[in-house]
Design an enzyme around this catalytic site. Structure first.
Site, mmCIF file in Angstrom:
data_model
loop_
_atom_site.group_PDB
_atom_site.id
_atom_site.type_symbol
_atom_site.label_atom_id
_atom_site.label_comp_id
_atom_site.label_asym_id
_atom_site.label_seq_id
_atom_site.Cartn_x
_atom_site.Cartn_y
_atom_site.Cartn_z
ATOM 1 N N LYS A 42 34.556 -88.332 26.191
ATOM 2 C CA LYS A 42 33.283 -87.780 26.616
ATOM 3 C C LYS A 42 32.197 -88.844 26.591
ATOM 4 C CE LYS A 42 34.472 -83.407 24.377
ATOM 5 N NZ LYS A 42 34.117 -82.504 23.240
ATOM 6 N N GLY A 43 32.408 -89.858 25.738
ATOM 7 C CA GLY A 43 31.338 -90.828 25.453
ATOM 8 C C GLY A 43 30.781 -91.561 26.653
ATOM 9 N N GLU A 98 32.929 -97.205 30.091
ATOM 10 C CA GLU A 98 33.107 -96.763 28.703
ATOM 11 C C GLU A 98 31.786 -96.884 27.938
ATOM 12 O OE1 GLU A 98 34.396 -95.087 26.587
ATOM 13 O OE2 GLU A 98 35.991 -96.033 25.431
ATOM 14 N N ASP A 99 31.680 -96.130 26.862
ATOM 15 C CA ASP A 99 30.458 -96.190 26.047
ATOM 16 C C ASP A 99 30.454 -97.407 25.124
ATOM 17 O OD1 ASP A 99 32.553 -95.188 24.463
ATOM 18 O OD2 ASP A 99 31.404 -93.487 23.684
ATOM 19 N N ASP A 102 35.277 -101.083 20.496
ATOM 20 C CA ASP A 102 35.272 -101.288 19.056
ATOM 21 C C ASP A 102 36.513 -102.117 18.707
ATOM 22 O OD1 ASP A 102 34.205 -100.601 16.483
ATOM 23 O OD2 ASP A 102 35.705 -99.052 16.272
ATOM 24 N N VAL A 152 26.794 -96.218 15.522
ATOM 25 C CA VAL A 152 25.675 -95.780 16.361
ATOM 26 C C VAL A 152 25.983 -94.467 17.078
ATOM 27 C CG1 VAL A 152 24.686 -98.071 16.731
ATOM 28 C CG2 VAL A 152 26.505 -97.274 18.254
ATOM 29 N N ASP A 158 28.848 -90.101 19.914
ATOM 30 C CA ASP A 158 28.701 -88.981 18.989
ATOM 31 C C ASP A 158 29.096 -89.325 17.565
ATOM 32 O OD1 ASP A 158 31.572 -89.168 19.534
ATOM 33 O OD2 ASP A 158 31.713 -87.262 18.455
ATOM 34 N N ARG A 164 25.158 -86.815 21.143
ATOM 35 C CA ARG A 164 25.435 -87.444 22.433
ATOM 36 C C ARG A 164 24.238 -87.395 23.371
ATOM 37 N NH1 ARG A 164 31.030 -88.297 22.795
ATOM 38 N NH2 ARG A 164 32.333 -86.705 21.854
HETATM 39 P P1 IMP Z 1 38.378 -98.522 20.161
HETATM 40 O O1 IMP Z 1 39.717 -98.095 20.650
HETATM 41 O O2 IMP Z 1 38.386 -98.785 18.692
HETATM 42 O O3 IMP Z 1 37.775 -99.664 20.950
HETATM 43 O O4 IMP Z 1 37.535 -97.222 20.279
HETATM 44 C C1 IMP Z 1 36.421 -97.072 21.015
HETATM 45 C C2 IMP Z 1 35.969 -95.648 20.828
HETATM 46 O O5 IMP Z 1 35.621 -95.397 19.455
HETATM 47 C C3 IMP Z 1 34.728 -95.394 21.622
HETATM 48 O O6 IMP Z 1 35.039 -94.921 22.908
HETATM 49 C C4 IMP Z 1 34.007 -94.370 20.788
HETATM 50 O O7 IMP Z 1 34.433 -93.086 21.148
HETATM 51 C C5 IMP Z 1 34.433 -94.646 19.379
HETATM 52 N N1 IMP Z 1 33.401 -95.430 18.640
HETATM 53 C C6 IMP Z 1 33.491 -96.695 18.232
HETATM 54 N N2 IMP Z 1 32.386 -97.100 17.591
HETATM 55 C C7 IMP Z 1 31.549 -96.055 17.621
HETATM 56 C C8 IMP Z 1 30.210 -95.844 17.127
HETATM 57 O O8 IMP Z 1 29.533 -96.722 16.550
HETATM 58 N N3 IMP Z 1 29.686 -94.610 17.346
HETATM 59 C C9 IMP Z 1 30.366 -93.623 17.996
HETATM 60 N N4 IMP Z 1 31.596 -93.777 18.473
HETATM 61 C C10 IMP Z 1 32.193 -94.979 18.283
HETATM 62 MG MG MG Z 2 34.892 -93.093 23.725
#
Ligand code: IMP
Ligand code: MG
Length: 179
Positions: A42-43, A98-99, A102, A152, A158, A164
């Protein structure tokens, strides 16, 4: 909601300005090519809605939702498709929107999957990046802002499905999730 925010990291104006710049760059790069935006739910939905209106060339849009197993602060790397695309991606130029990136695990999985399905090209556009937390390498083609390793919310992001709809990106107070 605002009382739960420690500090505003990026204002509505900063986000809008950067989105406009990214839209212009994407419009130039994809001129004369087909373009399919893949918005990650959803992000990614808030950023996608703003970004697509700053892109001046024809485009199509589709949505995908993925979830990673694990707790809220660290993903396991096992990714599940919760909602798949409606469109066939074969021979199309895809731009994943993408939002935040990470660990990078989500984007690596999605990008590989779309390449395997026969996309002509797969690029990544994210409004936020937390490079300190990377576990796997991902090439970001269009980046909004690099941020430090803080949790954040807002602008699509979220905590427990809240915040959101905040129009800015802010650091969530620790007292909200350390109870
Ligand atoms: P990754 O697979 O670890 O890169 O995950 C990324 C996903 O983790 C993003 O699409 C977010 O949904 C979630 N995420 C990572 N950091 C944050 C944050 O600081 N706030 C909210 N959601 C986060
Ligand atoms: Mg996400």
């Amino acid at each position: 909601m605002k009382k739960d925010i420690e500090e505003v990291l990026l204002t509505k104006q900063q986000l809008a300005q950067k989105t406009k710049e990214l839209g212009a760059e994407i419009s130039k790069d994809y001129e004369g090519k087909n373009l399919l935006l893949i918005s990650l739910l959803k992000g990614g939905v808030v950023f996608t809605a703003d970004l697509m209106r700053e892109i001046t060339i024809p485009l199509d849009i589709d949505f995908m939702a993925v979830s990673s197993y694990g707790d809220l602060s660290s993903s396991s790397g096992i990714i599940k498709i919760v909602k798949d695309l409606n469109e066939d991606v074969r021979d199309k130029n895809l731009l994943i929107v993408e939002d935040i990136i990470d660990s990078g695990l989500t984007l690596k999985f999605v990008k590989n999957l779309l390449e395997e399905r026969g996309a002509k090209s797969v690029k990544i556009c994210t409004i936020l990046d937390k490079p300190d937390r990377r576990k796997v390498e991902v090439d970001i083609d269009y980046l909004g802002f690099k941020i430090k390793d803080v949790f954040v919310v807002g602008y699509g992001l979220d905590y427990a499905n809240r915040y959101r709809n905040l129009p800015f990106v802010g650091i969530l107070k620790e007292s909200v999730y350390k109870m």
